[in-house]
Design a protein around this motif. Structure first.
Motif, PDB file in Angstrom:
ATOM      1  N   GLY A  48       0.800  -1.224   0.000  1.00 14.50           N
ATOM      2  CA  GLY A  48       0.000   0.000   0.000  1.00 14.50           C
ATOM      3  C   GLY A  48       0.828   1.267   0.000  1.00 14.50           C
ATOM      4  N   GLY A  49       1.908   1.304  -0.778  1.00 13.32           N
ATOM      5  CA  GLY A  49       2.662   2.550  -0.907  1.00 13.32           C
ATOM      6  C   GLY A  49       4.037   2.543  -0.280  1.00 13.32           C
ATOM      7  N   VAL A  50       4.386   1.489   0.437  1.00 17.77           N
ATOM      8  CA  VAL A  50       5.749   1.392   0.985  1.00 17.77           C
ATOM      9  C   VAL A  50       6.381   0.105   0.443  1.00 17.77           C
ATOM     10  N   VAL A  51       7.522   0.263  -0.242  1.00 23.05           N
ATOM     11  CA  VAL A  51       8.171  -0.882  -0.884  1.00 23.05           C
ATOM     12  C   VAL A  51       9.510  -1.158  -0.198  1.00 23.05           C
ATOM     13  N   VAL A  52       9.660  -2.398   0.284  1.00 22.68           N
ATOM     14  CA  VAL A  52      10.870  -2.779   1.033  1.00 22.68           C
ATOM     15  C   VAL A  52      11.382  -4.100   0.463  1.00 22.68           C
TER      16      VAL A  52
ATOM     17  N   ALA B 157      17.062  -1.138   2.926  1.00 17.25           N
ATOM     18  CA  ALA B 157      16.127  -2.043   2.244  1.00 17.25           C
ATOM     19  C   ALA B 157      14.879  -1.305   1.746  1.00 17.25           C
ATOM     20  N   ILE B 158      14.730  -0.051   2.151  1.00 15.05           N
ATOM     21  CA  ILE B 158      13.488   0.674   1.831  1.00 15.05           C
ATOM     22  C   ILE B 158      13.656   1.437   0.517  1.00 15.05           C
ATOM     23  N   MET B 159      12.817   1.111  -0.466  1.00 10.17           N
ATOM     24  CA  MET B 159      12.906   1.734  -1.793  1.00 10.17           C
ATOM     25  C   MET B 159      12.126   3.044  -1.855  1.00 10.17           C
ATOM     26  N   THR B 160      11.056   3.125  -1.098  1.00 10.15           N
ATOM     27  CA  THR B 160      10.134   4.260  -1.233  1.00 10.15           C
ATOM     28  C   THR B 160      10.752   5.538  -0.684  1.00 10.15           C
ATOM     29  N   ASP B 161      10.617   6.598  -1.451  1.00  8.58           N
ATOM     30  CA  ASP B 161      11.130   7.913  -1.031  1.00  8.58           C
ATOM     31  C   ASP B 161      10.071   8.599  -0.167  1.00  8.58           C
ATOM     32  N   PRO B 162      10.335   8.743   1.137  1.00  7.49           N
ATOM     33  CA  PRO B 162       9.300   9.305   2.018  1.00  7.49           C
ATOM     34  C   PRO B 162       9.007  10.778   1.738  1.00  7.49           C
ATOM     35  N   SER B 163       9.903  11.480   0.988  1.00  9.11           N
ATOM     36  CA  SER B 163       9.700  12.918   0.789  1.00  9.11           C
ATOM     37  C   SER B 163       8.797  13.206  -0.411  1.00  9.11           C
ATOM     38  N   LEU B 164       8.445  12.197  -1.203  1.00  9.49           N
ATOM     39  CA  LEU B 164       7.630  12.444  -2.408  1.00  9.49           C
ATOM     40  C   LEU B 164       6.167  12.052  -2.186  1.00  9.49           C
TER      41      LEU B 164
END
Ligand code: ADE
Length: 273
Positions: free
Chosen positions: A121-125, A266-273
């Motif tokens: 749901g929006g966070v890719v690890v 391990a976290i691919m998702t950019d939290p700032s976008l």
């Protein structure tokens, strides 16, 4: 809420730990629903341990129904750092006899319908999983088993995790042997993956109960055979846990394994976008 350092997930045949003192039962709710059952917290060899029967008391959940995300979440929320799974397995090797124990070091995923990750749901690890079982915990389990002196335990081996609930066909069993698998079970996944994402150390005490169905001169696996061979080796698993409790280091960061830092990079998702 009480805290525990060690979490034990008991499989078929292991529904309680009689050697626990100062016992308390707690019901935990998680964002992923209820765990398999209430969790029993107590002390083993003076160390806090949390015990959860994977299939629920009375064995009501089949392997595909086990709420693994809730189980791992619940243990993490109790402060658990070390998770030991005690599981019944079939042997795919002549030298691993029923009632032997195995501390596997590799894993092959043959499950089909299980949720394998906390992240969606929006966070890719993408966590590293080349070593699916914690090497530090596995070697302490092995050392504990050797210290008992009267337990036949095999170091390493590849655990193939099938979906079930039916056992394998002979074609499948022989194919797994040709692929180099050593033991077969239905429960190490998705537990091992979720434990890694939760940055827990996770290892398995696999209790061989049968030769699956590949061994022509032996009877094919049945529930009766699994249950019959379990009582002896779950007793040994409990003795191993008693010894292990005294050996676990106070601080995981001093250990060779990197389970505690599994999410670093391990976290691919950019939290700032
Ligand atoms: N658990 C115990 N024995 C098994 C087998 N032969 N296959 C899958 N899971 C098992």
């Amino acid at each position: 809420m009480p805290q525990a350092k060690i979490g034990v997930i008991g499989g078929s045949g292991l529904y309680q730990m009689e050697n626990m003192t100062d016992v308390e039962e707690i019901r935990i709710q998680t964002p992923f629903g209820d765990p398999s059952d209430v969790i029993t917290i107590g002390k083993v060899s003076g160390v806090e341990m949390a015990f959860l029967p994977r299939h629920g008391r009375g064995h009501r959940l089949n392997p595909s129904e086990v709420p693994s995300r809730a189980n791992i979440w619940a243990l993490k929320s109790l402060g658990v750092e070390w998770v030991i799974s005690v599981s019944a397995v079939g042997s795919l090797r002549q030298e691993i006899a029923p009632r032997d124990l195995v501390i596997p070091d590799q894993l092959l995923d043959r499950t089909k319908s299980r949720v394998n990750s906390f992240y969606e749901g929006g966070v890719v690890v993408h966590c590293a999983f080349a070593e699916p079982f914690c090497p530090t915990l596995s070697s302490l389990l092995l050392e504990s088993a050797h210290e008992l002196g009267d337990v036949k335990v095999h170091q390493g081996g590849t655990y193939v995790c099938m979906e079930g609930p039916l056992f394998s066909t002979k074609a499948e069993s022989n194919a797994y042997r040709q692929m180099g698998m050593d033991i077969i079970g239905m429960t190490a996944l998705p537990e091992a993956k979720l434990a890694r994402e939760a940055e827990l150390c996770y290892a398995v005490i696999a209790c061989a109960t049968d030769y699956d169905c590949w061994y022509e001169s032996e009877e094919s696996v049945s529930v009766e055979m699994v249950v019959g061979n379990l009582s002896a080796n779950t007793g040994n698993a409990k003795r191993i846990l008693q010894t292990l409790a005294q050996k676990l280091p106070a601080d995981r960061s001093t250990q060779a394994c990197t389970c505690e830092r599994a999410l670093d990079s391990a976290i691919m998702t950019d939290p700032s976008l």
